[in-house]
Design an enzyme around this catalytic site. Structure first.
Site, short mmCIF file in Angstrom:
data_model
loop_
_atom_site.label_atom_id
_atom_site.label_comp_id
_atom_site.label_asym_id
_atom_site.label_seq_id
_atom_site.Cartn_x
_atom_site.Cartn_y
_atom_site.Cartn_z
CG HIS A 41 -1.99 -0.79 1.04
ND1 HIS A 41 -2.94 -0.81 -0.02
CD2 HIS A 41 -2.01 -2.49 2.26
CE1 HIS A 41 -3.96 -1.80 0.49
NE2 HIS A 41 -3.64 -3.03 1.48
CB ALA A 57 10.68 -23.12 9.43
CE LYS A 84 20.17 -8.58 9.00
NZ LYS A 84 20.77 -8.24 9.68
#
Length: 232
Positions: A157, A204, A224
């Site tokens: 947005h 995960a 990262k």
């Protein structure tokens, strides 16, 4: 019986497939009957697709909207899934695609602003409870697998004007590209503008908000690079 069913599945998948010998006859029969019903539903659905493979398996309580914009090979859509294919470029899915239970692929949120396009390669598996929002262009390469609860959002947005509600400022769509042979772990969130290279692994729980190079292992919030798969 196991050898026969394994042979049939291998022909459908166009690659070797061997059912585990530990499966009992009753379990195998139950599995075959369930798949038969899914195949019947798939036959009823795929006549409305733009293009489809021979074997389309559709679970219970599946909702498919804008079916004429779906081109696919053989695929399996499990119970309670939703696919809204109403987007400018349509939805293209390669052979042996699997969408896990309770997953949503949403190509358009509002009719005044259609999504762009979704492209998925061959042998792609998406585990249950995924949410994939295709506002910008989204491409997923062949042989890529995703764990449960993966979230992919190809839109942001606009919020720069402090005097106008964010909902009225429009959106920004850079698109997302996920390469071939990737492993996207459970509960991973991938945000707009990201490119994930071939063979990358996303741990995960990671939130991916910038590019991840090929053959890397990345994790964390934000994600990262932890190490390279080809490092000696």
């Amino acid at each position: 019986m196991i050898k026969l069913i394994s042979l049939i599945i291998s022909k459908i998948k166009k690659e070797p497939y061997q059912i585990d010998e530990a499966i009992s006859f009753s379990e195998l029969l139950e599995m075959v009957m369930g798949r038969g019903l899914m195949l019947l539903r798939g036959f009823l659905y795929k006549i409305f697709f733009k293009k489809s493979g021979k074997a389309v398996f559709i679970g219970r309580n599946v909702t498919l909207f804008a079916k004429k914009k779906i081109s696919c090979g053989s695929m399996t859509i499990h119970d309670n899934c939703q696919i809204n294919a109403m987007c400018k470029g349509g939805v293209e899915i390669g052979d042996n695609f699997m969408l896990g239970r309770n997953s949503i692929i949403e190509c358009t949120g509002v009719a005044r602003n259609l999504g762009e396009k979704l492209s998925i390669g061959k042998h792609v598996g998406i585990s249950p409870n995924a949410f994939i929002s295709v506002r910008g262009t989204l491409s997923i390469g062949s042989d890529t697998i995703m764990g449960p609860h993966v979230c992919i959002i190809s839109e942001n947005h606009v919020y720069s004007d402090l005097n106008t509600p964010i909902r009225l400022q429009g959106d920004d769509r850079k698109g997302i590209a996920i390469g071939n042979g990737c492993w996207i772990g459970a509960n991973v969130t991938i945000l707009d503008g990201v490119n994930i290279g071939d063979g990358a692994i996303i741990a995960a729980g990671a939130v991916v908000n910038k590019d991840i190079p090929s053959l890397s292992i990345a994790g964390g919030v934000p994600a990262k690079v932890i190490k390279m798969r080809d490092a000696q």
